[in-house]
Design a protein around this motif. Structure first.
Motif, PDB file in Angstrom:
ATOM      1  N   GLY A 136       2.654  14.714 -16.937  1.00 49.23           N
ATOM      2  CA  GLY A 136       3.702  13.990 -16.240  1.00 49.23           C
ATOM      3  C   GLY A 136       3.701  14.187 -14.742  1.00 49.23           C
ATOM      4  O   GLY A 136       4.736  14.050 -14.086  1.00 49.23           O
ATOM      5  N   HIS A 137       2.542  14.488 -14.176  1.00 43.12           N
ATOM      6  CA  HIS A 137       2.447  14.768 -12.744  1.00 43.12           C
ATOM      7  C   HIS A 137       2.612  13.481 -11.935  1.00 43.12           C
ATOM      8  O   HIS A 137       2.056  12.441 -12.268  1.00 43.12           O
ATOM      9  CB  HIS A 137       1.087  15.392 -12.433  1.00 43.12           C
ATOM     10  N   VAL A 138       3.389  13.563 -10.851  1.00 42.66           N
ATOM     11  CA  VAL A 138       3.500  12.458  -9.900  1.00 42.66           C
ATOM     12  C   VAL A 138       3.154  12.972  -8.504  1.00 42.66           C
ATOM     13  O   VAL A 138       3.196  14.180  -8.242  1.00 42.66           O
ATOM     14  CB  VAL A 138       4.915  11.835  -9.880  1.00 42.66           C
ATOM     15  N   ILE A 139       2.797  12.039  -7.623  1.00 44.61           N
ATOM     16  CA  ILE A 139       2.602  12.389  -6.217  1.00 44.61           C
ATOM     17  C   ILE A 139       3.473  11.458  -5.387  1.00 44.61           C
ATOM     18  O   ILE A 139       3.912  10.405  -5.854  1.00 44.61           O
ATOM     19  CB  ILE A 139       1.118  12.336  -5.792  1.00 44.61           C
ATOM     20  N   LEU A 140       3.711  11.862  -4.142  1.00 39.61           N
ATOM     21  CA  LEU A 140       4.581  11.108  -3.242  1.00 39.61           C
ATOM     22  C   LEU A 140       3.784  10.712  -2.010  1.00 39.61           C
ATOM     23  O   LEU A 140       3.068  11.539  -1.437  1.00 39.61           O
ATOM     24  CB  LEU A 140       5.772  11.972  -2.818  1.00 39.61           C
ATOM     25  N   PHE A 141       3.930   9.449  -1.601  1.00 43.14           N
ATOM     26  CA  PHE A 141       3.149   8.938  -0.477  1.00 43.14           C
ATOM     27  C   PHE A 141       4.056   8.302   0.562  1.00 43.14           C
ATOM     28  O   PHE A 141       4.897   7.460   0.237  1.00 43.14           O
ATOM     29  CB  PHE A 141       2.133   7.908  -0.972  1.00 43.14           C
ATOM     30  N   SER A 142       3.891   8.722   1.812  1.00 38.36           N
ATOM     31  CA  SER A 142       4.599   8.127   2.938  1.00 38.36           C
ATOM     32  C   SER A 142       3.638   7.230   3.702  1.00 38.36           C
ATOM     33  O   SER A 142       2.721   7.731   4.370  1.00 38.36           O
ATOM     34  CB  SER A 142       5.160   9.202   3.873  1.00 38.36           C
ATOM     35  N   GLY A 143       3.853   5.923   3.614  1.00 37.01           N
ATOM     36  CA  GLY A 143       3.005   5.001   4.352  1.00 37.01           C
ATOM     37  C   GLY A 143       3.194   5.118   5.853  1.00 37.01           C
ATOM     38  O   GLY A 143       2.237   5.019   6.628  1.00 37.01           O
ATOM     39  N   SER A 144       4.422   5.368   6.297  1.00 32.91           N
ATOM     40  CA  SER A 144       4.695   5.450   7.728  1.00 32.91           C
ATOM     41  C   SER A 144       4.040   6.679   8.344  1.00 32.91           C
ATOM     42  O   SER A 144       3.575   6.643   9.489  1.00 32.91           O
ATOM     43  CB  SER A 144       6.204   5.478   7.977  1.00 32.91           C
ATOM     44  N   LEU A 145       3.984   7.765   7.593  1.00 33.45           N
ATOM     45  CA  LEU A 145       3.408   9.008   8.096  1.00 33.45           C
ATOM     46  C   LEU A 145       1.936   9.152   7.720  1.00 33.45           C
ATOM     47  O   LEU A 145       1.245  10.017   8.259  1.00 33.45           O
ATOM     48  CB  LEU A 145       4.201  10.198   7.551  1.00 33.45           C
ATOM     49  N   GLN A 146       1.469   8.308   6.780  1.00 37.43           N
ATOM     50  CA  GLN A 146       0.117   8.441   6.238  1.00 37.43           C
ATOM     51  C   GLN A 146      -0.113   9.860   5.725  1.00 37.43           C
ATOM     52  O   GLN A 146      -1.082  10.545   6.092  1.00 37.43           O
ATOM     53  CB  GLN A 146      -0.940   8.038   7.278  1.00 37.43           C
ATOM     54  N   ALA A 147       0.832  10.287   4.873  1.00 39.68           N
ATOM     55  CA  ALA A 147       0.783  11.622   4.290  1.00 39.68           C
ATOM     56  C   ALA A 147       1.165  11.536   2.825  1.00 39.68           C
ATOM     57  O   ALA A 147       1.943  10.664   2.421  1.00 39.68           O
ATOM     58  CB  ALA A 147       1.725  12.570   5.018  1.00 39.68           C
ATOM     59  N   ALA A 148       0.619  12.447   2.021  1.00 41.81           N
ATOM     60  CA  ALA A 148       0.905  12.473   0.584  1.00 41.81           C
ATOM     61  C   ALA A 148       1.147  13.903   0.139  1.00 41.81           C
ATOM     62  O   ALA A 148       0.473  14.835   0.600  1.00 41.81           O
ATOM     63  CB  ALA A 148      -0.263  11.870  -0.210  1.00 41.81           C
ATOM     64  N   TRP A 149       2.120  14.050  -0.741  1.00 39.54           N
ATOM     65  CA  TRP A 149       2.409  15.343  -1.369  1.00 39.54           C
ATOM     66  C   TRP A 149       1.865  15.267  -2.780  1.00 39.54           C
ATOM     67  O   TRP A 149       2.365  14.506  -3.617  1.00 39.54           O
ATOM     68  CB  TRP A 149       3.915  15.617  -1.346  1.00 39.54           C
TER      69      TRP A 149
END
Length: 214
Positions: A136-149
């Motif tokens: 059930g793993h998810v990741i988070l992506f910020s398009g404005s920052l071009q960063a992903a957790w």
């Protein structure tokens, strides 16, 4: 603008991220694995108000302080995907296995799904479903920052373990190659442990991706 600080916690040195909207000063913790007092001090230091807690997956070293912070600060927990419910139910057993202090089982206020968004102040993070390390793993992506957790999906020079219950190596490689890498070579990712890197750097140098074992 979205800003963040990576705060390593516990002897496992797992990365908890404090992320916040600079306009509203509303914040979220991503994967608060422990040391809640240290995390609350970071809120004070930056003058922030905690809005929510976000979990990428259900392993104890990434969720250990989540329920305490929820109760103390009155904020919701969002994530992971519902397929990780069994890991959260097993938190007391996980704590015993890994030598952590007793941790009660808990459930989030919201499960996260592929294609959803998580709001932090005026900023939005896109949710991507990336199973393999856990189901059930998810990741988070910020398009404005071009960063992903990315939690424990991908590391600088390595990938997540798949020898835990319901882990799967082939599924993890597909999550990385079909979901993470297409987000762009310039994207900086913050892993659950260790230093940050970029998807482009890992695409060409990570031995688990350049010579994958399926």
């Amino acid at each position: 603008m979205l800003k963040f600080e990576v705060i390593p916690v516990t002897p496992f040195a797992q990365n908890c991220s404090l992320i916040w909207c600079d306009e509203t000063k509303q914040a979220a913790f991503v994967d608060p694995g422990g040391e809640p007092e240290k995390l609350k001090a970071a809120l004070v230091r930056h003058g922030l108000s905690l809005q929510k807690i976000i979990l990428t997956h259900g392993h104890l070293d990434h969720v250990g302080a989540a329920d305490q912070l929820r109760r103390e600060l009155g904020v919701p927990i969002e994530g992971p995907h519902k397929e990780d419910a069994f890991w959260l139910e097993m938190l007391p057993k996980q704590a015993q296995m890994f030598g952590f202090a007793h941790t009660d089982a808990f459930m989030p206020d919201r499960w996260l799904e592929q294609g959803e968004e998580v709001k932090v102040g005026n900023e939005s993070l896109a949710v991507y479903f990336c199973p393999g390390h856990t189901p059930g793993h998810v990741i988070l992506f910020s398009g404005s920052l071009q960063a992903a957790w990315v939690g424990d999906v991908l590391f600088a020079g390595s990938i997540g373990r798949t020898d835990f219950p319901r882990g799967d190596h082939a599924t993890l490689i597909r999550s990385i190659t079909e979901t993470l890498l297409p987000l762009g070579d310039d994207v900086v990712f913050i892993p659950g442990h260790g230093p940050s890197s970029t998807f482009g750097r890992e695409r060409v140098s990570n031995p688990y991706l350049t010579q994958p074992i399926w």
